[in-house]
Scaffold this active site. Structure first.
Site, short mmCIF file in Angstrom:
data_model
loop_
_atom_site.label_atom_id
_atom_site.label_comp_id
_atom_site.label_asym_id
_atom_site.label_seq_id
_atom_site.Cartn_x
_atom_site.Cartn_y
_atom_site.Cartn_z
N LYS A 1 0.84 -1.20 0.00
CA LYS A 1 0.00 0.00 0.00
C LYS A 1 0.88 1.26 0.00
CE LYS A 1 -4.05 -0.21 2.41
NZ LYS A 1 -4.87 -0.16 3.63
N GLU B 1 -15.66 9.95 12.63
CA GLU B 1 -15.82 10.19 11.20
C GLU B 1 -17.26 9.92 10.79
OE1 GLU B 1 -13.38 11.43 9.06
OE2 GLU B 1 -15.39 11.69 8.27
N ARG C 1 -34.64 4.34 1.55
CA ARG C 1 -34.72 3.55 0.33
C ARG C 1 -34.77 2.07 0.69
NH1 ARG C 1 -30.29 3.38 -2.18
NH2 ARG C 1 -29.26 5.04 -1.05
N GLY D 1 -25.27 -3.03 4.18
CA GLY D 1 -24.01 -3.73 4.40
C GLY D 1 -22.91 -2.70 4.54
N CYS E 1 -19.23 -0.40 7.90
CA CYS E 1 -19.58 0.34 9.11
C CYS E 1 -20.86 -0.12 9.79
CB CYS E 1 -19.69 1.82 8.78
SG CYS E 1 -18.15 2.45 8.09
C1 UGA Z 1 -22.03 4.91 6.64
C2 UGA Z 1 -22.66 6.22 7.10
O1 UGA Z 1 -23.62 6.68 6.12
C3 UGA Z 1 -21.59 7.31 7.30
O2 UGA Z 1 -22.19 8.49 7.84
C4 UGA Z 1 -20.55 6.80 8.28
O3 UGA Z 1 -19.51 7.75 8.48
C5 UGA Z 1 -19.95 5.52 7.71
O4 UGA Z 1 -21.00 4.54 7.56
C6 UGA Z 1 -18.91 5.04 8.70
O5 UGA Z 1 -19.25 4.73 9.85
O6 UGA Z 1 -17.70 5.11 8.38
P1 UGA Z 1 -21.19 3.91 4.30
O7 UGA Z 1 -21.00 2.63 5.04
O8 UGA Z 1 -20.10 4.40 3.42
O9 UGA Z 1 -21.46 5.11 5.34
O10 UGA Z 1 -22.47 3.72 3.38
P2 UGA Z 1 -23.98 4.24 3.32
O11 UGA Z 1 -24.12 5.12 2.16
O12 UGA Z 1 -24.42 4.76 4.62
O13 UGA Z 1 -24.76 2.87 3.00
C7 UGA Z 1 -24.74 1.78 3.93
C8 UGA Z 1 -25.63 0.66 3.44
O14 UGA Z 1 -27.00 1.02 3.55
C9 UGA Z 1 -25.42 0.28 1.97
O15 UGA Z 1 -25.44 -1.13 1.87
C10 UGA Z 1 -26.61 0.90 1.25
O16 UGA Z 1 -26.96 0.21 0.08
C11 UGA Z 1 -27.68 0.77 2.32
N1 UGA Z 1 -28.78 1.75 2.20
C12 UGA Z 1 -28.53 3.07 2.35
C13 UGA Z 1 -30.08 1.33 1.97
O17 UGA Z 1 -30.35 0.10 1.84
N2 UGA Z 1 -31.09 2.24 1.92
C14 UGA Z 1 -30.86 3.57 2.08
O18 UGA Z 1 -31.84 4.36 2.01
C15 UGA Z 1 -29.56 4.00 2.29
#
Ligand code: UGA
Length: 430
Positions: free
Chosen positions: A40, A151, A251, A257, A260
């Site tokens: 890396k 974060e 949504r 998944g 986080c």
């Molecule tokens: C998430 C949080 O949104 C961030 O604020 C946080 O900082 C981050 O975790 C972390 O702890 O580091 P992330 O894991 O990148 O971010 O992804 P998201 O966009 O939150 O999506 C998480 C999951 O939820 C995905 O599988 C997505 O498909 C699903 N999701 C999201 C849904 O099924 N429906 C929704 O309406 C939104």
């Protein structure tokens, strides 16, 4: 913005460490990022970015005067005024977060003679800051401040989220450290909220838990919509228009998944259980999320009669679009279940990194959705990649053995898909 910056050492060149290091350099600080992985560090030094994150590569390139990468702890700490801990904290066998990498950084800090503050950005259990504080005191570093600076950035938009956040949370038990870490964020376009260390640690876990709760809630309503004939998309639209509720994270789909939500929700549940309290809502939120994937498999089984010998195409493998991250992706659970039922699994994804994708070893990866569904008995749209909207589905239907389509993200139009001859199933829509 270029101004005389602080000297910052960032431990960990994962998603959080790289984004933090690059953004702090962009803000004018001099940053050294340290990782234990030689490959890396080699890539980063040669100008390559080992992860996909929009804007990150350009940001690293334009800040190369102020941003360096190393394997060497001594070099990292040399002159460092602030240490950012961005190492991973994976779940251990007991369910508690494994903090061994955090401790290994803390143990190395005696060598930092200019150190003013240690900041933990990694997601950690509430109370970790107090333990780090005690370790610093015991190591003769009582004069060094401690801050929790969790974060909140989401993958795929981490650079944007870092520079334009809804809030920057700084947990510090003394005013000087809070002021120093606030100052470090000069140039960040968002409010800074200062609180004690434990509250900042809890705010991170509570935020992710509430986001996961919203998704599991709408997924459960989607199930009820299926049973009652309502359309969850209209329901979610109407619910989300109430500004007290908001439309974000409503949504429906195949479940959440990523690196986080699964880890942090388990960690919060474990944290509660360590205090003797059972978090009832969060347990249900996790259970609904698991159920969502079991229901998808069951619905396919109902449609096909049996999955044994069936050829199933998984469209999209990453845990969400816009990332190459496969950690805790719903696709891995689905692939595992399908294979256990005796199905043949094939897949398509535009970005997933094969090395991290365990199912790649069991499934055939295809270059296009069309080729993945060829001869298939069913397809599951797992990740809502925008490319899937552009597929010629009429042609895809014609090359499938049986055109059974489970749209796990409600990406496509039911009427159109049915008119093309698909047996089209989605989440909570008639
Ligand atoms: C998430 C949080 O949104 C961030 O604020 C946080 O900082 C981050 O975790 C972390 O702890 O580091 P992330 O894991 O990148 O971010 O992804 P998201 O966009 O939150 O999506 C998480 C999951 O939820 C995905 O599988 C997505 O498909 C699903 N999701 C999201 C849904 O099924 N429906 C929704 O309406 C939104």
């Amino acid at each position: 913005m270029v101004r005389p910056g602080l000297r910052i050492a960032v431990f960990g060149a994962g998603y959080i460490g790289l984004v933090t290091g690059a953004c702090l350099a962009e803000l004018g600080h001099r940053v050294v990022v340290r990782d234990i992985d030689p490959e890396k560090v080699r890539l980063l030094r040669s100008g390559d970015v080992p992860i996909y994150e929009p804007g990150l590569g350009d940001m690293i390139a334009r800040n190369k005067e102020r941003l360096t990468f190393t394997l060497d702890v001594q070099e990292t700490l040399n002159g460092a005024e602030v240490v950012y801990v961005c190492v991973d904290t994976p779940p251990s066998a007991s369910g508690d977060a494994d903090l061994s990498r955090v401790w290994s950084v803390v143990r190395s800090l005696e060598a930092a003679s200019h150190l003013r503050a240690v900041v933990v950005k990694s997601t950690v259990p509430v109370g970790t800051g107090a333990r780090v504080r005690a370790a610093l005191d015991a190591a003769g570093l009582g004069h060094v401040g401690y801050a929790a600076n969790p974060e909140f950035t989401a993958e795929g938009r981490a650079v944007e989220d870092f520079l334009h956040p809804d809030r920057v949370v700084i947990g510090a038990d003394d005013d000087a450290t809070a002021a120093l870490i606030s100052e470090l964020h000069t140039g960040v376009d968002g409010p800074v909220v200062v609180m004690d260390v434990r509250s900042a640690e809890m705010a991170k876990l509570a935020s992710n838990a509430l986001l996961a709760t919203k998704i599991s809630f709408i997924n459960e309503i989607a199930t009820l919509c299926e049973k009652t004939g309502a359309d969850v998309e209209d329901v979610a639209r109407a619910v989300g228009m109430d500004h007290r509720l908001g439309h974000h994270f409503l949504r429906p789909g195949i479940g959440w998944g990523g690196s986080c939500f699964p880890k942090d929700s388990e960690a919060l549940r474990q944290l509660a259980s360590n205090t003797g309290y059972h978090l009832q809502m969060l347990s249900a939120v996790i259970e609904v999320n698991n159920l969502q994937k079991r229901r998808a498999i069951q619905r396919l089984k109902d449609e096909l009669g049996t999955l044994a010998g069936a050829r199933v195409a998984l469209l999209g493998m990453t845990f969400k679009p816009g990332t190459d991250d496969m950690r805790e992706a719903p696709s891995t659970v689905l692939a595992g279940r399908l294979l256990a039922e005796g199905a043949e699994v094939r897949c398509w994804d535009p970005m997933a990194r094969p090395a991290e994708a365990e199912p790649w070893t069991w499934t055939t990866r295809h270059e296009s959705p069309r080729s993945a569904v060829e001869g298939a008995d069913a397809a599951i749209l797992v990740t809502d990649w925008p490319q899937l909207k552009e597929v010629d589905w009429a042609q895809a239907a014609s090359v499938m053995r049986r055109p059974v389509f489970f749209d796990g993200r409600n990406l496509l139009d039911p009427a159109v898909m049915r008119s093309l001859g698909f047996t089209y199933i989605s989440v909570g829509r008639p």
